[in-house]
Design a protein around this motif. Structure first.
Motif: not given
Lengths: 111, 237
Positions: A28, A71, A74, B22, B24-31
């Protein structure tokens, strides 16, 4: 890094963003930094694809961080530039500066 | 007002079709960014993330991608070849054998005939029980076979490269589906003009529908695999 292989434009931008962000560099914050500096929307997956490539080349390292409810539980993946990455950025800067030297100002463009 | 949870379908798509290590990390960042940027941004990121991650993974494993696609085509061709045998066991009616005699004698025509055989067959053959015939030969069986093809493509890496199995299967499925989509687009144009010229314009909608359904079936089949995507997921508790 293989001999003769230069950093791509986006790769260099991502490495510079990592340097600017220091300890707080994850998907991010890297995307936000790039968006602020380039004024273009950044695809977060493209940032990760680039980071994965850079990591394979030993220019960045990563570690799993904490997670937050926002998140969806995650974990964050934090990235840091390595010594080899710093050398690559420095070399790229030198090449680019050399190429810019002696060029006339670009007319009609802001400096 | 933006809902607290990101769009479920978009999340599901990226979770099942995204192939970055990554993911899951992408999904977390999007969330994390979703509440700030909204659903349109979220969808746009997801729709770009899937091909981006697939392209990156496949670029490093070209031969495996080719191998997976070839395997899937072998399965499909085997299905076409065995279809007369399958139809023999259908209730009520004649059990005609299938041949590709109606296919134009050039590679594109044969490829089109192979691909759309289930659709053409329904209109060429007369059957006593058209509903069963339509459901079985033209819909259920082809879609099942396409799903199996997608499933096989998603599993072809297990034996070949166990280290990659967590994520690698997804990009192959995406590539296979994308390749099939391209093939459909290339074949359907000429096929439609040929159908219209031959007075068979009633085939156009079934062919287009079948093409779309085959892509969905491949993606569904390819996603029918439990992954370790949740490994990096950390519990809130």
């Amino acid at each position: 890094m293989r001999k003769g292989e230069y950093l791509g434009n986006f790769e260099l931008m991502v490495l510079l963003a990592l340097m600017r962000l220091g300890e707080d560099a994850y998907g991010v914050t890297i995307a936000r930094e790039l968006e602020e500096q380039t004024e273009r929307e950044v695809v977060i997956a493209s940032v990760y694809a680039t980071l994965e490539r850079l990591e394979e080349r030993g220019l960045v390292s990563s570690s799993l961080g904490d997670s937050t409810p926002e998140r969806g539980g995650r974990a964050k993946r934090y990235f840091r530039i390595t010594g080899a990455g710093l050398r690559e950025v420095r070399d790229a800067r030198r090449y680019l500066m050399n190429l810019w030297k002696g060029l006339p100002d670009l007319k009609g463009e802001k400096a | 007002m933006t809902p607290k949870q990101p769009p479920v379908i978009a999340t599901w798509l990226l979770r099942h079709l995204g192939c970055s290590p990554n993911n899951e990390a992408v999904l977390g960042d999007l969330a994390e960014e979703y509440s700030r940027k909204g659903a349109v941004w979220y969808w746009r990121q997801v729709l770009k993330a899937i091909p981006v991650s697939a392209f990156r993974e496949v670029r490093g494993h070209k031969w495996m991608a080719v191998r997976a696609i070839v395997v899937a085509f072998v399965v499909w061709t085997f299905f076409i070849g065995s279809e007369p045998t399958i139809s023999y066991f259908l209730p009520d009616g004649p059990h005609p054998s299938l041949d590709l005699a109606q296919a134009p004698r050039h590679p594109i025509g044969v490829a089109g005939a192979l691909l759309y055989e289930p659709v053409f067959k329904g209109f060429v053959l007369k059957h006593n029980n058209p509903v069963v015939f339509l459901l079985w030969i033209q819909i259920l069986l082809p879609l099942t076979v396409w799903a199996i093809c997608g499933w096989i493509v998603g599993h072809v890496d297990i034996r070949l490269d166990p280290k990659l199995r967590i994520h690698f299967h997804r990009d192959l499925v995406i590539v296979f589906a994308g390749w099939m989509l391209l093939l459909h687009l290339l074949l359907i144009g000429p096929a439609i003009s040929h159908m219209v010229d031959a007075g068979a314009s009633h085939l156009v909608i079934p062919v287009v529908g079948y093409a779309a359904a085959s892509i969905v079936a491949i993606l569904v089949g390819g996603s029918l695999r439990r992954t370790n995507a949740g490994v990096s997921r950390v519990s809130n508790s």
